[in-house]
Structures are given as C-alpha cells and as structure tokens.
Design a protein around this motif. Structure first.
Motif, PDB file in Angstrom:
ATOM      1  N   THR A 117       0.855  -1.172   0.000  1.00 51.68           N
ATOM      2  CA  THR A 117       0.000   0.000   0.000  1.00 51.68           C
ATOM      3  C   THR A 117       0.899   1.232   0.000  1.00 51.68           C
ATOM      4  O   THR A 117       2.114   1.116   0.159  1.00 51.68           O
ATOM      5  N   SER A 118       0.325   2.389  -0.196  1.00 48.26           N
ATOM      6  CA  SER A 118       1.136   3.600  -0.305  1.00 48.26           C
ATOM      7  C   SER A 118       1.777   3.967   1.028  1.00 48.26           C
ATOM      8  O   SER A 118       1.448   3.400   2.075  1.00 48.26           O
ATOM      9  N   THR A 119       2.664   4.938   0.998  1.00 47.73           N
ATOM     10  CA  THR A 119       3.337   5.385   2.226  1.00 47.73           C
ATOM     11  C   THR A 119       2.365   6.016   3.209  1.00 47.73           C
ATOM     12  O   THR A 119       2.651   6.099   4.403  1.00 47.73           O
ATOM     13  N   GLY A 120       1.226   6.486   2.714  1.00 46.61           N
ATOM     14  CA  GLY A 120       0.257   7.179   3.569  1.00 46.61           C
ATOM     15  C   GLY A 120       0.471   8.678   3.624  1.00 46.61           C
ATOM     16  O   GLY A 120      -0.318   9.392   4.242  1.00 46.61           O
ATOM     17  N   ALA A 121       1.511   9.168   2.946  1.00 47.89           N
ATOM     18  CA  ALA A 121       1.812  10.599   2.988  1.00 47.89           C
ATOM     19  C   ALA A 121       0.836  11.427   2.165  1.00 47.89           C
ATOM     20  O   ALA A 121       0.641  12.612   2.437  1.00 47.89           O
ATOM     21  N   TYR A 122       0.219  10.808   1.152  1.00 46.45           N
ATOM     22  CA  TYR A 122      -0.652  11.566   0.251  1.00 46.45           C
ATOM     23  C   TYR A 122      -2.066  10.988   0.200  1.00 46.45           C
ATOM     24  O   TYR A 122      -2.752  11.111  -0.809  1.00 46.45           O
ATOM     25  N   CYS A 123      -2.481  10.356   1.275  1.00 50.80           N
ATOM     26  CA  CYS A 123      -3.833   9.799   1.271  1.00 50.80           C
ATOM     27  C   CYS A 123      -4.472   9.957   2.641  1.00 50.80           C
ATOM     28  O   CYS A 123      -3.782  10.161   3.646  1.00 50.80           O
ATOM     29  N   MET A 124      -5.788   9.879   2.657  1.00 50.37           N
ATOM     30  CA  MET A 124      -6.503   9.808   3.910  1.00 50.37           C
ATOM     31  C   MET A 124      -6.046   8.550   4.639  1.00 50.37           C
ATOM     32  O   MET A 124      -6.088   7.457   4.075  1.00 50.37           O
ATOM     33  N   ASN A 125      -5.573   8.710   5.858  1.00 49.70           N
ATOM     34  CA  ASN A 125      -5.125   7.543   6.615  1.00 49.70           C
ATOM     35  C   ASN A 125      -6.351   6.860   7.209  1.00 49.70           C
ATOM     36  O   ASN A 125      -6.709   7.061   8.377  1.00 49.70           O
ATOM     37  N   GLY A 126      -7.009   6.057   6.388  1.00 52.41           N
ATOM     38  CA  GLY A 126      -8.274   5.439   6.742  1.00 52.41           C
ATOM     39  C   GLY A 126      -8.173   4.527   7.964  1.00 52.41           C
ATOM     40  O   GLY A 126      -7.154   3.863   8.178  1.00 52.41           O
ATOM     41  N   ILE A 127      -9.237   4.490   8.739  1.00 56.96           N
ATOM     42  CA  ILE A 127      -9.275   3.614   9.909  1.00 56.96           C
ATOM     43  C   ILE A 127      -9.217   2.156   9.476  1.00 56.96           C
ATOM     44  O   ILE A 127      -8.491   1.349  10.070  1.00 56.96           O
ATOM     45  N   THR A 128      -9.957   1.806   8.424  1.00 50.76           N
ATOM     46  CA  THR A 128      -9.926   0.423   7.932  1.00 50.76           C
ATOM     47  C   THR A 128      -8.556   0.106   7.349  1.00 50.76           C
ATOM     48  O   THR A 128      -8.039  -1.004   7.535  1.00 50.76           O
ATOM     49  N   ARG A 129      -7.952   1.064   6.649  1.00 48.06           N
ATOM     50  CA  ARG A 129      -6.587   0.885   6.147  1.00 48.06           C
ATOM     51  C   ARG A 129      -5.648   0.525   7.292  1.00 48.06           C
ATOM     52  O   ARG A 129      -4.874  -0.438   7.213  1.00 48.06           O
ATOM     53  N   GLY A 130      -5.696   1.316   8.363  1.00 52.08           N
ATOM     54  CA  GLY A 130      -4.838   1.050   9.513  1.00 52.08           C
ATOM     55  C   GLY A 130      -5.098  -0.297  10.144  1.00 52.08           C
ATOM     56  O   GLY A 130      -4.169  -0.991  10.580  1.00 52.08           O
ATOM     57  N   ASN A 131      -6.361  -0.710  10.174  1.00 54.08           N
ATOM     58  CA  ASN A 131      -6.698  -1.997  10.769  1.00 54.08           C
ATOM     59  C   ASN A 131      -6.232  -3.168   9.905  1.00 54.08           C
ATOM     60  O   ASN A 131      -5.861  -4.223  10.431  1.00 54.08           O
ATOM     61  N   VAL A 132      -6.240  -2.989   8.595  1.00 53.44           N
ATOM     62  CA  VAL A 132      -5.720  -4.040   7.710  1.00 53.44           C
ATOM     63  C   VAL A 132      -4.213  -4.181   7.893  1.00 53.44           C
ATOM     64  O   VAL A 132      -3.673  -5.294   7.977  1.00 53.44           O
ATOM     65  N   ILE A 133      -3.518  -3.059   7.976  1.00 55.25           N
ATOM     66  CA  ILE A 133      -2.080  -3.098   8.244  1.00 55.25           C
ATOM     67  C   ILE A 133      -1.825  -3.784   9.587  1.00 55.25           C
ATOM     68  O   ILE A 133      -0.877  -4.582   9.738  1.00 55.25           O
ATOM     69  N   LYS A 134      -2.684  -3.514  10.556  1.00 56.27           N
ATOM     70  CA  LYS A 134      -2.557  -4.116  11.889  1.00 56.27           C
ATOM     71  C   LYS A 134      -2.720  -5.627  11.849  1.00 56.27           C
ATOM     72  O   LYS A 134      -1.905  -6.367  12.431  1.00 56.27           O
ATOM     73  N   VAL A 135      -3.757  -6.124  11.153  1.00 56.12           N
ATOM     74  CA  VAL A 135      -3.969  -7.574  11.123  1.00 56.12           C
ATOM     75  C   VAL A 135      -2.876  -8.270  10.319  1.00 56.12           C
ATOM     76  O   VAL A 135      -2.549  -9.439  10.590  1.00 56.12           O
ATOM     77  N   CYS A 136      -2.302  -7.569   9.351  1.00 58.05           N
ATOM     78  CA  CYS A 136      -1.158  -8.143   8.630  1.00 58.05           C
ATOM     79  C   CYS A 136      -0.013  -8.383   9.612  1.00 58.05           C
ATOM     80  O   CYS A 136       0.585  -9.472   9.650  1.00 58.05           O
ATOM     81  N   ALA A 137       0.302  -7.367  10.416  1.00 58.22           N
ATOM     82  CA  ALA A 137       1.391  -7.485  11.383  1.00 58.22           C
ATOM     83  C   ALA A 137       1.109  -8.582  12.405  1.00 58.22           C
ATOM     84  O   ALA A 137       2.011  -9.330  12.801  1.00 58.22           O
ATOM     85  N   GLN A 138      -0.142  -8.694  12.838  1.00 54.40           N
ATOM     86  CA  GLN A 138      -0.505  -9.682  13.851  1.00 54.40           C
ATOM     87  C   GLN A 138      -0.461 -11.114  13.333  1.00 54.40           C
ATOM     88  O   GLN A 138      -0.333 -12.049  14.127  1.00 54.40           O
ATOM     89  N   ASN A 139      -0.553 -11.265  12.018  1.00 56.08           N
ATOM     90  CA  ASN A 139      -0.648 -12.611  11.444  1.00 56.08           C
ATOM     91  C   ASN A 139       0.509 -12.965  10.528  1.00 56.08           C
ATOM     92  O   ASN A 139       0.413 -13.896   9.726  1.00 56.08           O
ATOM     93  N   GLY A 140       1.604 -12.243  10.664  1.00 53.86           N
ATOM     94  CA  GLY A 140       2.812 -12.588   9.925  1.00 53.86           C
ATOM     95  C   GLY A 140       2.732 -12.361   8.433  1.00 53.86           C
ATOM     96  O   GLY A 140       3.473 -12.999   7.663  1.00 53.86           O
ATOM     97  N   ILE A 141       1.837 -11.465   7.991  1.00 57.00           N
ATOM     98  CA  ILE A 141       1.714 -11.148   6.567  1.00 57.00           C
ATOM     99  C   ILE A 141       2.533  -9.897   6.288  1.00 57.00           C
ATOM    100  O   ILE A 141       2.348  -8.872   6.943  1.00 57.00           O
ATOM    101  N   VAL A 142       3.449  -9.992   5.340  1.00 57.90           N
ATOM    102  CA  VAL A 142       4.303  -8.845   5.018  1.00 57.90           C
ATOM    103  C   VAL A 142       3.461  -7.777   4.350  1.00 57.90           C
ATOM    104  O   VAL A 142       2.792  -8.025   3.345  1.00 57.90           O
ATOM    105  N   CYS A 143       3.474  -6.571   4.915  1.00 62.54           N
ATOM    106  CA  CYS A 143       2.732  -5.444   4.345  1.00 62.54           C
ATOM    107  C   CYS A 143       3.687  -4.267   4.207  1.00 62.54           C
ATOM    108  O   CYS A 143       4.154  -3.718   5.210  1.00 62.54           O
ATOM    109  N   HIS A 144       3.996  -3.898   2.979  1.00 59.14           N
ATOM    110  CA  HIS A 144       4.894  -2.786   2.706  1.00 59.14           C
ATOM    111  C   HIS A 144       4.098  -1.502   2.530  1.00 59.14           C
ATOM    112  O   HIS A 144       3.141  -1.457   1.753  1.00 59.14           O
TER     113      HIS A 144
END
Length: 303
Positions: free
Chosen positions: A216-243
C-alpha cells in the motif's frame, strides 16, 4: 444502480430518520442548516463516518482521534467533549431505534458567517454539529464481483497546501477524479500523488498483492483510513508482510490481486484497473484471508 464501495441495499426506513442538528432532532425533509454556514460557503469543516453494529460504535476511539486532530489542524475549538459527542450519537441512534447495519456521519463546521466570506473572524456562531444516522447494509454485488478502477488525471495534493490526511468538507478534487472514472466506464477512481506514485482512491484506500506480500502507499498523500490502519494491523498480527512504500502503475498492472478498504465496504476486491484485468476476476486468496481477519477484528469490537 450506483456500483462501487458505497453500494447499499435500499431501506425505506431512511425516509423517516431523525437527524441531529445542534441538540435538536428533525425529520429528514425538515433537517436544514443556514446557507451562511461556513461548510456550505467555503467547505470549512471536518467530519467522521463510522459503522454501528449491535448498538456499538465500531472503532470509535480511532475515529474520534482523527476528528479531534482534524478540528485542531483547521483551528476549530470543539465546544463539547468526546464523551458528550458519543452521548449525542447514542441519542440519535435511540431516537431512531437503530442498532445494526447503521452508518453514522458526524459533521462539524466552523459556524454561521455574518456574510459570505472565507474569513473565520466573520463567524457569528459557535460550531455547527450535525449527526446523520442511516440504515445502510452493503450490497453484496461489489464485494462478490469486485469493482473496476480508472486512474484519474487529478492528483492527490501536497501536504503544504491541503494535507490529504485532513478529513475536511472540501472533497472537490475527489469528486472530479470520480467523474473522470465514471466517464471512462469504471466504478471508482485511482489517484496518484504529486510524484506519480499510486496513492489512494477517491473514497477508499488502495492495496495490492504481489506474491504473498501486501503493498500500500506510504500514507503521505492519502486519507489515513481507519480500515486501512486496521488491515495493516492484522497483517502485522498474522505474519503477513505489508509494505507501505512508493510504487507506480507499472507495479499495479502486474499485481496478483488488488483491493480497496473503507469504513462502509470493509475490503472490496478490485478486478480491473484502466481496462486491465487484475487477478482472476474476483476476490483472491490473500484478499479473502485479510477480509476474514478484518471481520474477526470487528467481532472483537462487538464483545
């Protein structure tokens, strides 16, 4: 029927919902605000939208954190506490007898102006607060069949003139982007940042899958969506690489899967971008897995 991430099932109950305006309730057709309101005149206001299930306001702390930050950024001093706003939201739900499949939007403007003007010193009232709660259940068509995107010529702006992370009332550039996408025969718009990297969509955040990695993007030029943040969170919690990184349309066109995230639609698969098919025409395995993990996070909120 409008197709996209905000495609909802028709619900006749919405015709008679009561809307909160500055402490009073009005039936839908009588819910009005002055034409001198700063939000109407110059888009001077901020807002948040969130879901309600089982009478619970999902991820409300994250939404209110963003709302208070946005109000502070544009210099609106909120005349109520978080607890008072939550109470008003619950009162709105209670008046309407709402508990499930509800979408709430809380909107705050600087207030009523003495005369049409940008100048905040000409505001003659305190901030206006409007709370709209509607019955909105997502139509399964978009989630099951996926949506198509078109890359708009309208870019996400630089933070030095209107920070894209600010959830303000001025959404004209997103509207322009969506119009271009619709005219091109797509459902929604993909938007690039000022450097030509993929940033976001007009109303949702964009993700793609390369092999077993999520980008996903760096987040510098987009609305930092709550669902976006939660998807990044579940990736981290479940060993899924999220760049969170810069990438271009060159990378997107070769993606194995793509999806967008938003408060209303959750995770919605993307099956075509600029006429080019993505994946196998539906929700890919990584997208499906992430949707299940996200729904598990929602379930935790309901406990």
């Amino acid at each position: 029927m409008v197709k996209g991430t905000h495609q909802a099932l028709h619900d006749a109950r919405n015709e008679t919902v009561k809307i909160f305006i500055n402490g009073e309730f009005f039936v839908r057709e009588e819910a009005k605000i002055s034409v001198f309101d700063s939000g109407y005149l110059v888009g001077d206001g901020v807002w948040e939208a969130f879901r309600v299930h089982g009478g619970k306001l999902l991820f409300i702390d994250q939404h209110l954190d963003r709302l208070w930050q946005s109000a502070k950024v544009i210099g609106i001093k909120l005349p109520f506490s978080r607890e008072e706003l939550i109470k008003n939201i619950h009162n709105t739900l209670e008046v309407n007898g709402m508990k499930d499949h509800v979408h709430v939007r809380a909107m705050i403007t600087r207030g009523i102006k003495k005369t049409p003007s940008q100048d905040p010193r000409l505001t003659i009232s305190g901030p206006n607060l409007v709370i709209i709660a509607e019955y909105k259940e997502a139509d399964g068509e978009s989630k099951n069949q996926g949506i198509s995107l078109f890359t708009s010529a309208i870019r996400r702006g630089s933070p030095d003139y209107l920070d894209p992370r600010l959830n303000c009332h001025s959404k004209l550039h997103e509207v322009q982007a969506l119009i271009q996408a619709i005219e091109a025969g797509a459902d929604e718009a993909l938007m690039l940042d000022i450097n030509g990297f993929v940033s976001t969509c007009n109303a949702t955040n964009f993700f793609m899958v390369k092999g077993d990695e999520v980008w996903t993007s760096t987040g510098a030029y987009c609305m930092n969506g709550i669902t976006r943040g939660n998807v990044i969170k579940v990736c981290a919690q479940n060993g899924i690489v999220c760049h969170q990184k810069n990438f271009s349309l060159f990378d997107v066109y070769g993606a194995d899967e793509a999806f967008v995230t938003g408060t209303f639609g959750g995770l919605t698969p993307v099956v075509k971008i600029d006429g080019k098919p993505i994946g196998n025409g539906g929700s890919g395995p990584v997208t499906t897995s992430l949707r299940q993990l996200y729904e598990g996070l929602v379930a935790q909120q309901l406990k």
